[in-house]
Design a protein around this motif. Structure first.
Motif: not given
Lengths: 420, 303
Positions: A377-393
């Motif tokens: 498994y390695y994360p997709t870039w969409q997964e990383v974007i959603i991860l960053l979204t949560i952190i930025f909120i």
């Protein structure tokens, strides 16, 4: 003398207007929503763009299921959201209970100026990171089932963790609520909420021990699937101990940043106390990492895994435990001896990287380690974007609150007077 | 107490003790196992399997899954790779090259006596029925801890669906309630699969081992593995050669998380008391120190 004091209190009381109706509160809230200062900073633009993209992906994920946006599969059911957001994020929020324990139970008043900031950080971390669990539930529309009693899976570690997340969120909200009450001007509520603090702290520490350890206990049934160097029946204890140093490490970094960026919100007392607090926390982190390393060493020795050190996974384990736990410990000690805050900040960053790597290892890197590379498994870039979204909120809300409430400064006069 | 009552009491005590260690209702949530009920299961004799894949076809038909192509030509291609069960295949047959030649091994949910998936499930959507079937219910919230915990990687999640489900063999629980044997067992032409109570299956397995010296190795996979399973295997070669994990141990999996779970009441009960005690002691000590300091000051002023 006595008369004079009462006159002063009355004066303070009349200064902050009390809000009496919902309409009044709503108007006040709307007026506070407006940004303070110029909103068009590079950081805001960047994070805003990421968040916009993230929201689209989150909606897309809810509509189409997990597989279009994520690389999760039958071999690796949990990915970077569980590893980085939930498991690490909750450990990073560990400051919420360690600092509350230090101030309220051990009575070390010199740490109090950092307490509100820490509790706020922990509260938001729980709301957004644990809330992010909903995004990665396969049947998210039924997330309430374990709470409403559509069967209580009482033997499930996750059941314990889920309930404790919920209860601890309420507890943290209660711990932080005096600040909110001061902001709105709910005087009577402020009095009641302030009195509930010790009870909330005691309850919160107990809950934290449970669920910090519980996150590790989720892996106790992964025997045979998690690499022996990471797997042990004492994973709950390891998770608990690492959260004790992860929480303060985060607060060392976060408080150093807020001291610089929000200097106008920091009062004299906190500014003067800050270096001393950081040194104290650094000492505590060094001691806790030592305990963590000691336990790791004992576990590796007792479970006869030492021969695995020379395998590739063994080297990876050494990176995690050596470079990202042992080295930060030395740096913490060095920083405390030299009273060097820069070294301590560096140590904190490394220690956090170690905790993050440990959680990622448990969730997918060392999990099913025997599978060929093509199935990994390695994360997709969409997964990383959603991860960053949560952190930025999280960052945005954190920023919004410390710009408006008494987080980095003492409570207003009227609230302090009432307490005694 | 006469001899009969003594034997009765001792017998039930022994039975209770052994059954209790076999399955604890608290640990697995399975109730009523102490009645006349027994776990049902499947005994798979890998020496009899000819790799016809009729069980896969029957399984697909029974569970309304896509029909697999089991023609001679398709089989040749299929047996080239080692397949795992999937969201559309609850059972698969694999071919293993062993020291005694080619061996076909049907593979599906092991229906553990104390399943890790059940114990890990936050809403007990995965349930160990009192008849031994491990079934899934739609109250599942999709956390996938069952997938993380299952040592055999059996629960499969439909990641491509917005309201995903867990797909796995349920030992044809629906057919069982109607009194019919599982689809795969019914379809098997060589009786490599056998359905019955676990006790009967173990008896039969041991009988075959005893009556055919040299044909089997003297062990039934699943009799003791991770606390016993309802799907059990007979083999002519060591089990690790036919793709069965032999490193899982004999302890049932829920016991691994029991260490943590049993600590919870102690922590919940003791830590608040301890913390309030510590807080109180420290507050008192501070007060004393203050008073002493105060006294000291007063004395100084007097002089």
């Amino acid at each position: 003398m006595e008369k004079l004091e009462t006159v002063e209190i009355v004066k303070e009381k009349t200064e902050k207007r009390e809000i009496r109706s919902f309409g009044e509160f709503w108007r006040f809230f709307l007026s506070e929503l407006k940004p303070k200062g110029n909103p068009w900073t590079p950081f805001n633009l960047f994070s805003g763009l990421i968040m916009l993209l993230g929201f689209i992906f989150i909606i897309y994920r809810f509509v189409t299921g997990l597989s279009p946006t994520t690389n999760l599969g039958q071999e690796y059911p949990w990915g970077i959201w569980k590893g980085a957001v939930v498991n690490s994020g909750v450990a990073f929020a560990g400051g919420g209970y360690t600092l509350a324990f230090i101030v309220y139970i051990l009575g070390m008043e010199r740490y109090r100026p950092m307490l509100r900031e820490t509790v706020l950080f922990a509260f938001l971390a729980y709301v957004f990171y644990a809330g992010a669990l909903t995004i990665e539930l396969g049947r998210w529309h039924l997330f309430y089932n374990p709470f409403i009693g559509n069967k209580y899976g009482v033997s499930s570690v996750l059941f314990i963790v889920a309930w404790h997340f919920m209860l601890y969120m309420v507890t943290l909200a209660l711990e932080f609520s005096p600040a909110a009450a001061e902001w709105v001007g709910f005087k009577r509520a402020r009095k009641v909420l302030g009195a509930a603090a010790l009870g909330a702290v005691v309850f919160g520490v107990m809950l934290s021990i449970h669920h910090q350890a519980g996150l590790g206990a989720m892996f106790t049934m992964c025997k045979g699937k998690l690499h022996p160097l990471w797997y042990s029946e004492f994973m709950p204890v390891l998770y608990f101990i690492s959260s004790i140093y992860a929480g303060p490490s985060v607060m060392i970094i976060v408080s150093s940043i807020t001291q610089k960026l929000y200097a106008h919100r920091v009062d004299e007392e906190y500014r003067n106390a800050h270096p001393g607090i950081v040194l104290g926390l650094a000492k505590m982190c060094a001691a806790t990492i030592f305990a963590y390393l000691f336990l790791q060493l004992i576990l590796v020795h007792h479970e006869h895994d030492l021969y695995l050190i020379t395998t590739p996974m063994g080297f990876w384990w050494l990176v995690e435990v050596g470079a990202l736990a042992f080295v930060p410990m030395l740096l913490f000690i060095h920083g405390v001896q030299q009273k060097n805050l820069a070294t301590i900040n560096l140590a904190a960053v490394l220690a956090l990287a170690g905790v993050l790597l440990n959680r990622l290892n448990n969730v997918f890197i060392a999990y099913n380690w025997y599978l060929p590379l093509s199935l990994k498994y390695y994360p997709t870039w969409q997964e990383v974007i959603i991860l960053l979204t949560i952190i930025f909120i999280d960052v945005w809300v954190f920023r919004w609150i410390i710009n408006r409430m008494h987080v980095l400064s003492k409570p207003p006069e009227w609230a302090r007077m009432e307490k005694h | 107490m006469n001899r009969r009552t003594f034997l009765k009491v001792m017998g039930s005590a022994v039975a209770g003790a052994t059954c209790g260690s076999l399955i604890r209702p608290a640990a697995s949530g399975a109730q009523g196992v102490f009645d006349a009920n027994e776990f049902f299961g499947i005994l798979i004799d890998t020496t009899r399997c000819i790799g016809c894949r009729l069980c896969e076809k029957a399984c697909a038909e029974v569970n309304y899954l896509p029909n697999p192509d089991i023609s001679e030509k398709a089989n040749q291609a299929v047996f080239k790779t080692k397949r795992d069960t999937s969201v559309i295949e609850y059972t698969v047959t694999n071919l293993y090259e062993t020291e005694k030649g080619k061996v076909f091994v049907p593979w599906r949910c092991m229906h553990c006596n104390q399943p890790a998936c059940h114990s890990a499930c936050i809403v007990y959507a995965l349930e160990k029925r009192e008849t031994g079937h491990v079934t899934w219910d739609k109250r599942c919230i999709g956390c996938r801890l069952c997938m993380m915990s299952c040592p055999f990687q059996i629960p499969k999640h439909t990641f491509q669906e917005p309201a995903a489900v867990i797909q796995k063999c349920n030992l044809c629980y629906g057919r069982f309630l109607q009194g019919i044997v599982p689809g795969c067992v019914e379809a098997c032409p060589t009786e490599a699969l056998m359905f019955g109570t676990r006790r009967k299956l173990l008896e039969e397995g041991k009988r075959r081992i005893a009556q055919n010296p040299g044909r089997y190795i003297n062990h039934i996979y699943g009799e003791f593995e991770i606390g016993g399973t309802s799907t059990m295997y007979l083999s002519a070669v060591p089990f690790d050669q036919i793709g069965l994990r032999t490193d899982l141990g004999l302890k049932h999996y829920p016991e691994y998380s029991m260490v943590y779970l049993s600590a919870i009441p102690f922590i919940a009960g003791l830590t608040p008391i301890a913390m309030l005690g510590i807080a109180h002691v420290i507050r008192m000590a501070k007060k004393d120190a203050k008073e002493e300091h105060h006294d000291h000051h007063e004395e100084k002023e007097k002089h």
